[in-house]
Design a protein around this motif. Structure first.
Motif, PDB file in Angstrom:
ATOM      1  N   VAL B  17       0.849  -1.197   0.000  1.00  0.00           N
ATOM      2  CA  VAL B  17       0.000   0.000   0.000  1.00  0.00           C
ATOM      3  C   VAL B  17       0.884   1.247   0.000  1.00  0.00           C
ATOM      4  N   LEU B  18       1.894   1.259   0.861  1.00  0.00           N
ATOM      5  CA  LEU B  18       2.734   2.449   0.995  1.00  0.00           C
ATOM      6  C   LEU B  18       3.547   2.708  -0.273  1.00  0.00           C
ATOM      7  N   MET B  19       4.047   1.652  -0.902  1.00  0.00           N
ATOM      8  CA  MET B  19       4.841   1.852  -2.130  1.00  0.00           C
ATOM      9  C   MET B  19       3.960   2.380  -3.254  1.00  0.00           C
ATOM     10  N   ARG B  20       2.699   1.917  -3.285  1.00  0.00           N
ATOM     11  CA  ARG B  20       1.775   2.435  -4.309  1.00  0.00           C
ATOM     12  C   ARG B  20       1.534   3.918  -4.099  1.00  0.00           C
ATOM     13  N   ILE B  21       1.342   4.303  -2.834  1.00  0.00           N
ATOM     14  CA  ILE B  21       1.085   5.715  -2.553  1.00  0.00           C
ATOM     15  C   ILE B  21       2.317   6.544  -2.910  1.00  0.00           C
ATOM     16  N   ALA B  22       3.505   6.046  -2.554  1.00  0.00           N
ATOM     17  CA  ALA B  22       4.739   6.777  -2.903  1.00  0.00           C
ATOM     18  C   ALA B  22       4.862   6.919  -4.417  1.00  0.00           C
TER      19      ALA B  22
END
Lengths: 58, 505
Positions: B17-22
């Motif tokens: 999730v965090l890598m997608r947001i980044a």
């Protein structure tokens, strides 16, 4: 050894972590429970290791 | 160039999730780099490495979310951080409004699903043993996707799993099949009679996909992780999985896919194989068959699939360098008519085992210092804070465009389809290769792209459409990664035709 039961039973999964894995399994018709996971002990890795070693005792 | 950080206390999100947001934040105007990490010790190291560590980020604890951006202006930084928080809020709202109940602990999950038989674990490596050991002690099999799990933890987890008669697939296991169902990064293949034991990643995906294309199916595919056959782990899970498949009535033949086992592990592996009363095919990339082995040894992934299907059909496995040599001759002639191809070759892979296989083949065909470089873009050094290139193609796109500007003659690529992979990976790959070829042509050079696709007709990306997109970008597609590597070798060293095309091995 006798054959593993999981080779003949329907797969039922507890997913701890990345939610995408649960979604793909559900799409394949697998029963899945997604855990609302947080790092244990507030994320203190040293304390987690200690807890893990206590688990080893049981 | 301001680097701005914001901490969201006690706001745990998984790394995907965090890598997608980044990734989404990174595409905003005026943003040079963006990262979204939980404040674990290893993530603090990553932030230092990519130059985004700040006094605020350093104070974050493992349960705190760090958002940090490197922007061209304060305004761009503030807007990007606001956008990131909005994306996170949307996500949290979507999760909370979903009707499913999410337990906090394994114990309460087991009360909801008392017949659960598998725990799929993808938490950060430092916590993996804590969660996996709990599951193993409750008799659950474990699929352990987490990486960065300490070796000692792996040894202890596998010892406990063997003691309790359950599978510990991983750590660093990306792909598994149980009872025909794929877990993790998997291609959609029919349930069948072939069982596999593999380190578990693209090697397993390539073999099962080819098995499916040959009309057979998979019973179980057991990933054991890349360190299982090391001296320290001693093949604990590979040996256990082999014995389990040997005793499984639905498995009629077994394929092992691995790198060479440690010298102390090979005899144990051989001893277990010798006792199995089913055909066993061993695809050990980079090793020669030991004398007197009970297994059929092959040296490429496609040959592993071909051999096991042939053995089940009571045929002697044919060993071919190309499945259609006359078509290859015609293709080579067409390409060579366009003029010579520069000998510099660059392999840009998303699959680690595929990269390794290509590397071994090219070293043996061209020699070690022949100007070929094969990169596994899924390797840690290329994925710091970014999703794996099978999910996010950006890092490979950038490198393909760079290759177009430089003097690369042959570009060798893979494309891995299946659950978990990018929804349309051919589109960005085809676009990048078109652009790189145009840049090379504008500079009076020639860039030939060669590749192969790991996928099945059942995969969500639609195999035929993906192949058509690559062919539309003039990518020379071969039926397997091994054939693609051999074809690439033929392009830069045409005299290899005598050995690769004239003589069957």
């Amino acid at each position: 050894m006798s054959a593993l039961k999981i080779f003949t039973e329907p797969l039922q999964v507890i997913n701890i972590g990345i939610e995408g894995f649960a979604a793909d399994l559900k799409a394949a018709g697998v029963e899945v429970i997604q855990l609302d996971w947080r790092p244990p002990t507030g994320g203190d890795a040293r304390l987690t290791a200690l807890l893990a070693s206590l688990q080893d005792e049981d | 160039m301001p680097i701005r950080t914001e901490i969201l206390p006690s706001f745990y999100q998984d790394s995907v999730v965090l890598m997608r947001i980044a990734s989404q934040v990174r595409t905003r105007p005026g943003i040079r780099e963006a990262a979204a990490f939980m404040g674990t010790p290893s993530n603090h190291g990553l932030l230092e490495q990519i130059g985004l560590a700040t006094p605020e980020s350093k104070a974050a604890r493992p349960n705190d979310l760090i958002l940090t951006v490197d922007a061209e202006s304060d305004e761009a930084a503030a807007a990007a951080l606001t956008a990131a928080k909005e994306l996170l809020a949307q996500r949290r709202q979507a999760t909370e409004s979903a009707e499913e109940v999410r337990p906090r602990t394994l114990e309460s999950a087991l009360r909801m699903l008392p017949n659960a038989n598998l725990a799929a674990i993808s938490v950060p490596g430092a916590y993996a043993k804590f969660e996996a050991m709990k599951a193993i002690k409750r008799g659950l099999h474990v699929f352990l996707f987490s990486d960065n799990v300490p070796l000692q933890d792996e040894i202890e987890l596998k010892a406990e799993a063997v003691k309790r008669g359950v599978l510990c697939m991983g750590p660093d296991c990306g792909t598994a099949y149980l009872n025909g169902i794929g877990v993790g990064f998997t291609n959609v293949v029919p349930r069948g009679r072939i069982g596999c034991v593999a380190a578990a990643g693209t090697g397993l995906q390539a073999v099962v996909s080819r098995i499916a294309s040959l009309g057979e199916g998979i019973s179980h595919g057991i990933g054991v992780g890349g360190r299982d056959l090391s001296a320290e782990v001693g093949g604990a899970m590979a040996l256990f999985a082999l014995e389990a498949l040997a005793d499984d009535p639905s498995t009629e033949a077994i394929v092992i896919i691995s790198k060479p086992p440690h010298a102390t592990v090979l005899p144990r592996l051989e001893a277990v194989i010798a006792k199995i009363r089913k055909p066993v095919v061993a695809c050990v990339l980079g090793a020669k068959a030991p004398a007197g082995s009970a297994a059929v040894w092959v040296d490429t992934l496609d040959a592993a699939a071909d051999a096991v299907v042939a053995v089940l059909a009571k045929r002697t496995p044919a060993r071919r360098t190309f499945s259609n040599p006359s078509e290859i001759r015609a293709r080579l002639a067409r390409l060579q008519a366009g003029g010579p191809v520069a000998s510099q070759m660059l392999g840009l892979y998303t699959g680690g085992t595929l990269a390794h296989e290509a590397h071994l083949l090219l070293d043996s065909l061209l020699g070690r210092d022949a100007g070929h470089t094969i990169l596994d873009l899924g390797d840690d050094q290329y994925t710091v804070g970014r999703p794996h290139p099978m999910i996010d193609p950006q890092s490979r796109t950038d490198m393909i465009l760079k290759a177009g500007r430089e003097s690369v003659g042959v570009l060798l690529v893979d494309l891995v389809l299946g659950q978990g992979s990018h929804p349309d990976p051919a589109a960005p790959l085809a676009a990048a290769i078109r652009q790189a070829s145009d840049m090379a042509a504008a500079a009076g050079r020639r860039l030939v792209a060669v590749g192969s696709v790991v996928g099945t007709a059942g995969d969500p990306q639609e195999l035929r459409g993906q192949v058509a997109q690559l062919e539309g970008a003039q990518i020379e597609l071969l039926p397997s990664n091994a054939e693609a590597a051999r074809f690439a070798a033929l392009l830069v060293k045409p005299e290899l035709a005598e050995t690769l095309l004239e003589v069957s091995r």
